[in-house]
Design a protein around this motif. Structure first.
Motif, mmCIF file in Angstrom:
data_model
loop_
_atom_site.group_PDB
_atom_site.id
_atom_site.type_symbol
_atom_site.label_atom_id
_atom_site.label_comp_id
_atom_site.label_asym_id
_atom_site.label_seq_id
_atom_site.Cartn_x
_atom_site.Cartn_y
_atom_site.Cartn_z
ATOM 1 N N ARG A 57 -102.501 -62.962 -32.343
ATOM 2 C CA ARG A 57 -101.109 -63.239 -32.689
ATOM 3 C C ARG A 57 -100.130 -62.306 -31.984
ATOM 4 N NH1 ARG A 57 -99.471 -66.610 -36.316
ATOM 5 N NH2 ARG A 57 -100.954 -67.649 -37.668
ATOM 6 N N ASP A 58 -100.623 -61.196 -31.454
ATOM 7 C CA ASP A 58 -99.737 -60.177 -30.902
ATOM 8 C C ASP A 58 -99.627 -60.218 -29.378
ATOM 9 O OD1 ASP A 58 -102.341 -59.379 -30.463
ATOM 10 O OD2 ASP A 58 -101.979 -57.272 -30.949
ATOM 11 N N ARG A 59 -100.038 -61.319 -28.777
ATOM 12 C CA ARG A 59 -99.969 -61.446 -27.312
ATOM 13 C C ARG A 59 -99.406 -62.823 -26.956
ATOM 14 N NH1 ARG A 59 -105.890 -59.779 -25.293
ATOM 15 N NH2 ARG A 59 -105.026 -60.299 -23.269
ATOM 16 N N PRO A 60 -98.787 -62.925 -25.768
ATOM 17 C CA PRO A 60 -98.359 -64.258 -25.317
ATOM 18 C C PRO A 60 -99.589 -65.114 -25.015
ATOM 19 C CG PRO A 60 -97.911 -62.590 -23.644
ATOM 20 C CD PRO A 60 -98.436 -61.868 -24.836
ATOM 21 N N ILE A 61 -99.513 -66.378 -25.380
ATOM 22 C CA ILE A 61 -100.626 -67.314 -25.200
ATOM 23 C C ILE A 61 -100.249 -68.312 -24.119
ATOM 24 C CG2 ILE A 61 -102.144 -68.995 -26.314
ATOM 25 C CD1 ILE A 61 -102.222 -66.105 -27.529
ATOM 26 N N LEU A 62 -101.138 -68.467 -23.141
ATOM 27 C CA LEU A 62 -100.975 -69.497 -22.119
ATOM 28 C C LEU A 62 -102.088 -70.518 -22.322
ATOM 29 C CD1 LEU A 62 -100.077 -67.376 -18.987
ATOM 30 C CD2 LEU A 62 -98.585 -68.884 -20.298
ATOM 31 N N VAL A 63 -101.684 -71.765 -22.485
ATOM 32 C CA VAL A 63 -102.636 -72.850 -22.705
ATOM 33 C C VAL A 63 -102.789 -73.601 -21.391
ATOM 34 C CG1 VAL A 63 -103.182 -74.879 -24.091
ATOM 35 C CG2 VAL A 63 -101.810 -73.041 -25.084
ATOM 36 N N CYS A 64 -104.032 -73.889 -21.010
ATOM 37 C CA CYS A 64 -104.283 -74.630 -19.783
ATOM 38 C C CYS A 64 -105.480 -75.542 -19.997
ATOM 39 C CB CYS A 64 -104.523 -73.690 -18.605
ATOM 40 S SG CYS A 64 -106.024 -72.699 -18.726
ATOM 41 N N GLY A 65 -105.823 -76.302 -18.972
ATOM 42 C CA GLY A 65 -106.984 -77.190 -19.054
ATOM 43 C C GLY A 65 -106.590 -78.637 -18.834
ATOM 44 N N PHE A 66 -107.243 -79.509 -19.557
ATOM 45 C CA PHE A 66 -107.068 -80.955 -19.417
ATOM 46 C C PHE A 66 -106.634 -81.502 -20.773
ATOM 47 C CE2 PHE A 66 -109.902 -79.523 -16.188
ATOM 48 C CZ PHE A 66 -109.648 -80.294 -15.090
ATOM 49 N N TYR A 67 -105.693 -82.195 -20.904
ATOM 50 C CA TYR A 67 -104.747 -82.860 -20.016
ATOM 51 C C TYR A 67 -103.372 -82.370 -20.409
ATOM 52 C CZ TYR A 67 -108.953 -85.543 -19.309
ATOM 53 O OH TYR A 67 -110.234 -85.886 -19.031
ATOM 54 N N GLY A 68 -102.602 -81.923 -19.420
ATOM 55 C CA GLY A 68 -101.352 -81.210 -19.656
ATOM 56 C C GLY A 68 -100.371 -81.862 -20.592
ATOM 57 N N ASP A 69 -100.132 -83.137 -20.406
ATOM 58 C CA ASP A 69 -99.116 -83.812 -21.218
ATOM 59 C C ASP A 69 -99.638 -84.251 -22.575
ATOM 60 O OD1 ASP A 69 -97.245 -83.443 -19.280
ATOM 61 O OD2 ASP A 69 -97.405 -85.454 -18.450
ATOM 62 N N VAL A 70 -100.935 -84.074 -22.821
ATOM 63 C CA VAL A 70 -101.486 -84.499 -24.111
ATOM 64 C C VAL A 70 -102.138 -83.295 -24.796
ATOM 65 C CG1 VAL A 70 -102.991 -86.138 -25.286
ATOM 66 C CG2 VAL A 70 -101.846 -86.826 -23.190
ATOM 67 N N CYS A 71 -103.389 -83.044 -24.521
ATOM 68 C CA CYS A 71 -104.157 -82.030 -25.252
ATOM 69 C C CYS A 71 -103.606 -80.614 -25.083
ATOM 70 C CB CYS A 71 -105.623 -82.087 -24.849
ATOM 71 S SG CYS A 71 -106.383 -83.676 -25.246
ATOM 72 N N VAL A 72 -103.261 -80.244 -23.867
ATOM 73 C CA VAL A 72 -102.727 -78.900 -23.630
ATOM 74 C C VAL A 72 -101.404 -78.735 -24.368
ATOM 75 C CG1 VAL A 72 -101.811 -77.339 -21.861
ATOM 76 C CG2 VAL A 72 -103.943 -78.581 -21.447
ATOM 77 N N ASP A 73 -100.546 -79.731 -24.306
ATOM 78 C CA ASP A 73 -99.257 -79.640 -24.985
ATOM 79 C C ASP A 73 -99.422 -79.674 -26.506
ATOM 80 O OD1 ASP A 73 -96.453 -79.280 -24.819
ATOM 81 O OD2 ASP A 73 -96.185 -81.392 -25.345
ATOM 82 N N ILE A 74 -100.370 -80.436 -27.015
ATOM 83 C CA ILE A 74 -100.626 -80.443 -28.460
ATOM 84 C C ILE A 74 -101.052 -79.056 -28.928
ATOM 85 C CG2 ILE A 74 -102.176 -81.302 -30.276
ATOM 86 C CD1 ILE A 74 -102.105 -84.034 -28.791
ATOM 87 N N GLN A 75 -101.948 -78.406 -28.147
ATOM 88 C CA GLN A 75 -102.377 -77.053 -28.507
ATOM 89 C C GLN A 75 -101.192 -76.094 -28.486
ATOM 90 O OE1 GLN A 75 -104.966 -73.670 -29.292
ATOM 91 N NE2 GLN A 75 -104.826 -75.775 -29.942
ATOM 92 N N ARG A 76 -100.338 -76.186 -27.468
ATOM 93 C CA ARG A 76 -99.150 -75.317 -27.399
ATOM 94 C C ARG A 76 -98.257 -75.542 -28.615
ATOM 95 N NH1 ARG A 76 -93.992 -75.819 -26.770
ATOM 96 N NH2 ARG A 76 -94.220 -78.047 -26.391
ATOM 97 N N GLN A 77 -98.002 -76.797 -28.944
ATOM 98 C CA GLN A 77 -97.146 -77.108 -30.088
ATOM 99 C C GLN A 77 -97.756 -76.617 -31.399
ATOM 100 O OE1 GLN A 77 -95.912 -81.244 -30.225
ATOM 101 N NE2 GLN A 77 -95.778 -81.311 -28.010
#
Length: 123
Positions: free
Chosen positions: A85-105
């Protein structure tokens, strides 16, 4: 070949327009932590351009060699307990507009400082 590489980058740029504020590079942060989403299944998908898949996989390998990370091969709405929780998180992988963005959200909704990584993300 050079023209194709240029066009690939141009296409990526166009797709990211309007969503730019969600994308970041690892160099923008001190000690980012990566969540790598659905990297295992992409190689077996015949509907994907395998040259682009290989490019993204090379970027993911680079990320795993240089940054703290975990792999998320579950539902993208899952938050693994290892995500700090104390660090910036970068999400990557497959698929940017779906799974990666869902994880970010999902991470953002729970108070994490999360973004989509410019590197290692297949759009």
């Amino acid at each position: 070949m050079i023209r194709e590489a240029f066009l690939d980058r141009e296409i990526e740029f166009v797709l990211r327009q309007g969503k730019r504020e969600d994308y970041r590079t690892p160099e923008e942060f001190d000690k980012p932590f990566f969540v790598i989403v659905h990297s295992a299944g992409a190689r077996n998908n015949p509907d994907l351009d395998q040259s682009l898949v290989e490019k993204v996989m090379r970027e993911i390998r680079e990320i795993t060699q240089n940054y703290d990370h975990i792999f998320l091969d579950y539902a993208p709405s899952t938050i693994l307990p290892e995500v700090p929780r104390d660090r910036p998180i970068l999400v990557c992988g497959f698929y940017g507009d779906v799974c990666v963005d869902i994880q970010r959200q999902t991470l953002r909704s729970q108070g994490y400082d999360a973004y989509i990584s410019d590197k290692g993300t297949f759009l």
